[in-house]
Structure formats: C-alpha cells, structure tokens
Design a protein around this motif. Structure first.
Motif, PDB file in Angstrom:
ATOM      1  N   MET A 141       0.837  -1.173   0.000  1.00 14.33           N
ATOM      2  CA  MET A 141       0.000   0.000   0.000  1.00 14.33           C
ATOM      3  C   MET A 141       0.887   1.243   0.000  1.00 14.33           C
ATOM      4  N   ILE A 142       0.459   2.269  -0.700  1.00 14.04           N
ATOM      5  CA  ILE A 142       1.204   3.513  -0.765  1.00 14.04           C
ATOM      6  C   ILE A 142       0.274   4.644  -0.337  1.00 14.04           C
ATOM      7  N   GLU A 160       9.643  -6.063   5.287  1.00 12.86           N
ATOM      8  CA  GLU A 160       9.219  -7.379   4.807  1.00 12.86           C
ATOM      9  C   GLU A 160       7.916  -7.858   5.432  1.00 12.86           C
ATOM     10  N   ARG A 161       7.603  -7.399   6.614  1.00 10.06           N
ATOM     11  CA  ARG A 161       6.409  -7.871   7.318  1.00 10.06           C
ATOM     12  C   ARG A 161       5.768  -6.692   8.046  1.00 10.06           C
ATOM     13  N   GLU A 162       4.485  -6.499   7.798  1.00 11.56           N
ATOM     14  CA  GLU A 162       3.736  -5.399   8.393  1.00 11.56           C
ATOM     15  C   GLU A 162       4.507  -4.098   8.176  1.00 11.56           C
ATOM     16  N   PHE A 208       1.190   4.420   7.572  1.00 12.36           N
ATOM     17  CA  PHE A 208       0.620   5.244   6.511  1.00 12.36           C
ATOM     18  C   PHE A 208       1.649   5.503   5.407  1.00 12.36           C
ATOM     19  N   LEU A 209       2.877   5.011   5.626  1.00 14.01           N
ATOM     20  CA  LEU A 209       3.922   5.056   4.602  1.00 14.01           C
ATOM     21  C   LEU A 209       4.080   3.706   3.917  1.00 14.01           C
ATOM     22  N   VAL A 210       3.979   2.641   4.683  1.00 16.05           N
ATOM     23  CA  VAL A 210       4.143   1.299   4.123  1.00 16.05           C
ATOM     24  C   VAL A 210       3.450   0.287   5.033  1.00 16.05           C
ATOM     25  N   GLY A 246      -5.137  -6.162   4.807  1.00 13.78           N
ATOM     26  CA  GLY A 246      -5.896  -5.001   5.255  1.00 13.78           C
ATOM     27  C   GLY A 246      -6.437  -5.204   6.652  1.00 13.78           C
ATOM     28  N   GLU A 247      -6.840  -6.430   6.966  1.00 15.07           N
ATOM     29  CA  GLU A 247      -7.335  -6.741   8.307  1.00 15.07           C
ATOM     30  C   GLU A 247      -6.225  -6.570   9.338  1.00 15.07           C
ATOM     31  N   GLY A 248      -5.004  -6.987   8.985  1.00 16.21           N
ATOM     32  CA  GLY A 248      -3.866  -6.810   9.883  1.00 16.21           C
ATOM     33  C   GLY A 248      -3.582  -5.335  10.145  1.00 16.21           C
ATOM     34  N   LEU A 249      -3.693  -4.531   9.108  1.00 18.18           N
ATOM     35  CA  LEU A 249      -3.499  -3.093   9.258  1.00 18.18           C
ATOM     36  C   LEU A 249      -4.576  -2.494  10.160  1.00 18.18           C
ATOM     37  N   ARG A 250      -5.824  -2.870   9.936  1.00 22.30           N
ATOM     38  CA  ARG A 250      -6.914  -2.351  10.779  1.00 22.30           C
ATOM     39  C   ARG A 250      -6.678  -2.698  12.248  1.00 22.30           C
ATOM     40  N   LYS A 251      -6.275  -3.928  12.524  1.00 20.01           N
ATOM     41  CA  LYS A 251      -6.028  -4.346  13.907  1.00 20.01           C
ATOM     42  C   LYS A 251      -4.845  -3.581  14.496  1.00 20.01           C
ATOM     43  N   TYR A 252      -3.784  -3.436  13.720  1.00 21.05           N
ATOM     44  CA  TYR A 252      -2.606  -2.712  14.204  1.00 21.05           C
ATOM     45  C   TYR A 252      -2.991  -1.278  14.584  1.00 21.05           C
ATOM     46  N   LEU A 253      -3.736  -0.604  13.710  1.00 21.39           N
ATOM     47  CA  LEU A 253      -4.138   0.780  13.989  1.00 21.39           C
ATOM     48  C   LEU A 253      -5.065   0.863  15.194  1.00 21.39           C
TER      49      LEU A 253
END
Length: 120
Positions: free
Chosen positions: A1-2, A29-31, A86-88, A93-100
């Motif tokens: 994602m960019i 390489e990861r998240e 928000f940079l990389v 997408g689910e992992g990103l939502r949980k991380y945020l």
C-alpha cells in the motif's frame, strides 16, 4: 500500500532524508517492521554512517519511524523499528486495521493519516 499524503509530509518535514526513507521502505518485509543496523545499512547504501544517522534521527523526530515497543527502552543499538503504517504496510488489510486499533489514539503515526476532508 502507498499513502501519498504521508509521503508528501515526509518530503516537507525531512526533505534531506526522503531518499533514505524510500530505500528503507523497500526493506520492510512484514507489516511495518524494519530490522535495521545503522552500520550495516550505511555500507549497503554506500553513504557515511553519520549521514545515515542524521537521516534516521530526522525521520524519528518527525515520527516516520519509531523503535519497536520491545526495544523502546534502549538508548542505543535499536535494530527493530516500526515504520509509519501510513507510509508502508506489508500484509493484509485486516492486519493493518487491527494494528491501527491497537495503537494509542495519540500515537505519532496518526499525524501522517490523511485528513478525512482530503479524501477523494
């Protein structure tokens, strides 16, 4: 994602470090985890260690990178970093939502989130 908004912010806040950041993003390489040694990476980039330290310090100061919570207590020798998601983000997408969702609401990374009014 960019994320264009976050990249534009880095370009404005730390223009001298932007090219270094681009090369760092390619190493995620990861998240949003970045395993990084200043000495090793200075050799890879073929730039002086002091230059890389300056760029890294600038990126840390603006909040584009932070030490991983497991190493945040260390003053020196940090090798595991988190890049602003928000940079990389390398993952789902689910992992990103949980991380945020798990970040504190006032975390520095949210400074790079695109303002809602600017979304198209």
């Amino acid at each position: 994602m960019i994320y264009k908004h976050a990249q534009d912010m880095v370009g404005r806040l730390a223009p001298h470090a932007a090219s270094t950041l681009l090369r760092l993003l390619a190493r995620v390489e990861r998240e949003n985890q970045l395993f990084f040694s200043v000495s090793d990476y200075a050799a890879i980039l073929d730039i002086p260690k002091t230059t890389l330290e300056d760029h890294f310090s600038s990126l840390r100061k603006i909040g584009a990178i932070v030490p991983d919570p497991k190493q945040a207590h260390r003053k020196r020798g940090i090798v595991l970093w988190r890049v602003c998601p928000f940079l990389v983000w390398v993952g789902s997408g689910e992992g990103l939502r949980k991380y945020l969702q798990d970040l504190p609401k006032d975390h520095v990374f949210f400074n790079f989130q695109e303002p809602v009014g600017d979304l198209q």
